[in-house]
Scaffold this motif. Structure first.
Motif, PDB file in Angstrom:
ATOM      1  N   ILE A   9      -9.270  26.173 -36.133  1.00 55.45           N
ATOM      2  CA  ILE A   9      -8.894  27.019 -34.937  1.00 55.45           C
ATOM      3  C   ILE A   9      -8.417  28.522 -35.423  1.00 55.45           C
ATOM      4  O   ILE A   9      -7.483  28.503 -36.300  1.00 55.45           O
ATOM      5  N   LEU A  29      -1.078  24.046 -31.780  1.00 57.59           N
ATOM      6  CA  LEU A  29      -2.375  23.823 -32.409  1.00 57.59           C
ATOM      7  C   LEU A  29      -2.324  23.300 -33.579  1.00 57.59           C
ATOM      8  O   LEU A  29      -3.269  22.579 -33.939  1.00 57.59           O
ATOM      9  N   ALA A 171      -3.262  22.863 -26.659  1.00 60.85           N
ATOM     10  CA  ALA A 171      -3.767  21.862 -27.568  1.00 60.85           C
ATOM     11  C   ALA A 171      -4.279  20.503 -27.096  1.00 60.85           C
ATOM     12  O   ALA A 171      -5.502  20.204 -27.676  1.00 60.85           O
TER      13      ALA A 171
END
Length: 279
Positions: A9, A29, A171
């Motif tokens: 990410i 995340l 998330a």
């Protein structure tokens, strides 16, 4: 496009790498993937899709001839190392470009935010640095999510904990996407989360409002701008349809707008069942 179950990410923003919103998303995340931060080294809000780099070098020749060698189109992007990743002396779109093209391995998905203040309406596509970074990544072929937190009327100083709900929702989106085919249908999502002191009233799949109302006057020798959009929001008196992002935020719903580049609003029905299962 199918994301890995353990995605890489890229996280960026426009409020700057030390803003509490990016820390809130980083923490959330990190539970669903490997996060690398490439973000502006200071606040670069509302710069839109502007770039600091990528222009040709200036010529010192008197005849202003252009050197067309490859090196003429390459410039350094200054950065410093940061505990979260890289702090870039540049715009959000600069960060999206160097993050998607300059990192190894390249990111599977880009998340931009979490912005302090909602980004609502089609007019923000070219104005908001948060949305622009997500759009830039989408133009470059990487799926992305822009995330913003409504702060209208919220006067407390924001801390990373205030972005916890926004982080959880983001998330969940990143973690729930693999195998759904969502990003075969859309290029990026624009997500707006209710104020931190309000409990969300569900999730709404929305279209960005196309209403745009700014006003200006010249009084006593000075120009003044009035943002009618946010004035209407503050007065809770908007002409927007029930399927719009502004309406959803006023109803304290999490607004998710699926979008395609360039500047295309997606019909929400074909992707509704996918997002309903994720959030």
């Amino acid at each position: 496009m199918v994301l890995d179950s353990d995605p890489h990410i890229l996280l960026t923003n426009d409020d700057g790498i030390d803003a509490p919103g990016i820390r809130g998303l980083y923490d959330a995340l990190s539970t669903v993937g490997t996060v690398t931060v490439v973000a502006p080294d200071r606040n670069r809000s509302a710069v839109g899709r502007s770039l600091s780099y990528g222009r040709t070098k200036s010529s010192d020749d008197d005849d202003l001839s252009v050197d067309l060698a490859d090196s003429a189109f390459t410039v350094p992007v200054p950065h410093t190392d940061h505990e979260l990743g890289y702090a870039v002396d540049g715009t959000p779109c600069d960060c999206a470009i160097v993050g998607t093209k300059g990192l190894e391995p390249s990111p599977d998905i880009v998340v931009s935010g979490c912005n302090s203040g909602a980004n609502l309406g089609a007019y923000v596509f070219s104005r908001s640095g948060t949305v622009s970074a997500a759009m830039e990544a989408a133009f470059l072929g990487t799926p992305s999510i822009a995330v913003s937190l409504d702060t209208l009327g919220y006067d407390e100083e924001l801390e990373p904990a205030d972005f916890e709900r926004a982080g959880e929702i983001t998330a969940a989106l990143v973690d729930g996407v693999p195998g759904t085919g969502l990003f075969d249908r859309v290029d990026y999502l624009n997500v707006n989360v209710p104020r931190p002191d309000r409990e969300p009233n569900g999730v709404a799949l929305t279209r960005p409002t196309e209403i745009y109302e700014m006003d200006a006057t010249f009084e006593d020798g000075a120009f003044q701008l009035t943002n009618r959009l946010w004035q209407q929001m503050a007065n809770r008196d908007i002409p927007d349809g029930e399927d719009t992002d502004r309406h959803a935020v006023l109803e304290e719903e999490v607004s998710i707008s699926p979008l395609r580049v360039p500047y295309e609003i997606v019909d929400t029905e074909p992707v509704r069942h996918i997002l309903d299962d994720i959030v």
